[in-house]
Design a protein around this motif. Structure first.
Motif, PDB file in Angstrom:
ATOM      1  N   LYS A 140       0.812  -1.219   0.000  1.00 43.59           N
ATOM      2  CA  LYS A 140       0.000   0.000   0.000  1.00 43.59           C
ATOM      3  C   LYS A 140       0.847   1.272   0.000  1.00 43.59           C
ATOM      4  O   LYS A 140       0.338   2.345  -0.275  1.00 43.59           O
ATOM      5  CB  LYS A 140      -0.965   0.004   1.185  1.00 43.59           C
ATOM      6  N   LEU A 141       2.137   1.168   0.266  1.00 42.40           N
ATOM      7  CA  LEU A 141       3.015   2.343   0.285  1.00 42.40           C
ATOM      8  C   LEU A 141       3.779   2.551  -1.013  1.00 42.40           C
ATOM      9  O   LEU A 141       4.475   3.553  -1.161  1.00 42.40           O
ATOM     10  CB  LEU A 141       4.015   2.221   1.453  1.00 42.40           C
ATOM     11  N   VAL A 142       3.674   1.633  -1.953  1.00 43.61           N
ATOM     12  CA  VAL A 142       4.442   1.729  -3.188  1.00 43.61           C
ATOM     13  C   VAL A 142       3.856   2.816  -4.087  1.00 43.61           C
ATOM     14  O   VAL A 142       2.660   3.106  -4.038  1.00 43.61           O
ATOM     15  CB  VAL A 142       4.474   0.366  -3.931  1.00 43.61           C
ATOM     16  N   GLU A 143       4.721   3.447  -4.892  1.00 41.10           N
ATOM     17  CA  GLU A 143       4.252   4.454  -5.847  1.00 41.10           C
ATOM     18  C   GLU A 143       3.427   3.776  -6.931  1.00 41.10           C
ATOM     19  O   GLU A 143       3.736   2.673  -7.373  1.00 41.10           O
ATOM     20  CB  GLU A 143       5.432   5.187  -6.473  1.00 41.10           C
ATOM     21  N   TYR A 144       2.402   4.475  -7.377  1.00 42.80           N
ATOM     22  CA  TYR A 144       1.485   3.897  -8.364  1.00 42.80           C
ATOM     23  C   TYR A 144       2.178   3.610  -9.690  1.00 42.80           C
ATOM     24  O   TYR A 144       1.843   2.652 -10.372  1.00 42.80           O
ATOM     25  CB  TYR A 144       0.300   4.843  -8.585  1.00 42.80           C
ATOM     26  N   LYS A 145       3.166   4.408 -10.063  1.00 44.04           N
ATOM     27  CA  LYS A 145       3.806   4.230 -11.369  1.00 44.04           C
ATOM     28  C   LYS A 145       4.502   2.877 -11.480  1.00 44.04           C
ATOM     29  O   LYS A 145       4.589   2.316 -12.567  1.00 44.04           O
ATOM     30  CB  LYS A 145       4.770   5.367 -11.672  1.00 44.04           C
ATOM     31  N   VAL A 146       4.975   2.317 -10.367  1.00 42.21           N
ATOM     32  CA  VAL A 146       5.622   1.006 -10.408  1.00 42.21           C
ATOM     33  C   VAL A 146       4.583  -0.079 -10.704  1.00 42.21           C
ATOM     34  O   VAL A 146       4.779  -0.943 -11.565  1.00 42.21           O
ATOM     35  CB  VAL A 146       6.354   0.716  -9.074  1.00 42.21           C
ATOM     36  N   VAL A 147       3.444  -0.010 -10.000  1.00 42.26           N
ATOM     37  CA  VAL A 147       2.370  -0.992 -10.218  1.00 42.26           C
ATOM     38  C   VAL A 147       1.787  -0.839 -11.619  1.00 42.26           C
ATOM     39  O   VAL A 147       1.544  -1.822 -12.316  1.00 42.26           O
ATOM     40  CB  VAL A 147       1.269  -0.836  -9.146  1.00 42.26           C
TER      41      VAL A 147
END
Length: 143
Positions: free
Chosen positions: A112-119
């Motif tokens: 839930k803390l990861v940046e959206y651009k990676v996903v």
């Protein structure tokens, strides 16, 4: 629907003819025509006929193969628990999944803390390479 009582002029004077058209019969005729049109309009069916299978399908004997892709809070990508070093390795593994005739299910579990651009990058890679069975999965232990 009003009534002309008279103009109050002197007795014996000829009354002026009424110059207004009586609208009541016209409205009555239009209402009857509208009701007749509503009654005669055919019923519209907005349904699509489908040929559905009959009976229950046999239970599946083969368990689906599941590939789990975890995305850690710092952007690290794990493929079934193994760390993916770079984007080329991820693309090579996705090409292998896309080339299979019966593709395995790909479960994407982002932190839930990861940046959206990676996903979004992982999902875009999967879509570009032709992976069709991909879904986001909640990850209680990894968050």
């Amino acid at each position: 629907m009003s009534m002309n009582v008279g103009s109050g002029s002197a007795k014996g004077a000829d009354p002026e003819p009424m110059m207004e058209m009586n609208m009541t019969p016209l409205i009555d005729v239009l209402l009857v025509l509208i009701i007749m049109m509503i009654i005669t309009i055919p019923k519209q069916n907005h349904s699509v006929n489908l040929n559905m299978p009959v009976g229950t399908p046999p239970p599946s004997t083969v368990k689906p193969v599941v590939v789990t892709i975890d995305v850690d809070f710092d952007g690290t990508i794990l493929w079934d628990g193994e760390i993916i070093a770079d984007r080329a390795t991820l693309e090579a593994k996705m090409n292998g999944v896309a080339a299979m005739p019966d593709q395995p299910e790909v479960h994407l579990r982002p932190n839930k803390l990861v940046e959206y651009k990676v996903v979004a990058g992982v999902m875009a890679t999967a879509q570009r390479l032709g992976v069709t069975k991909i879904g986001m999965v909640g990850n209680e232990q990894f968050q």
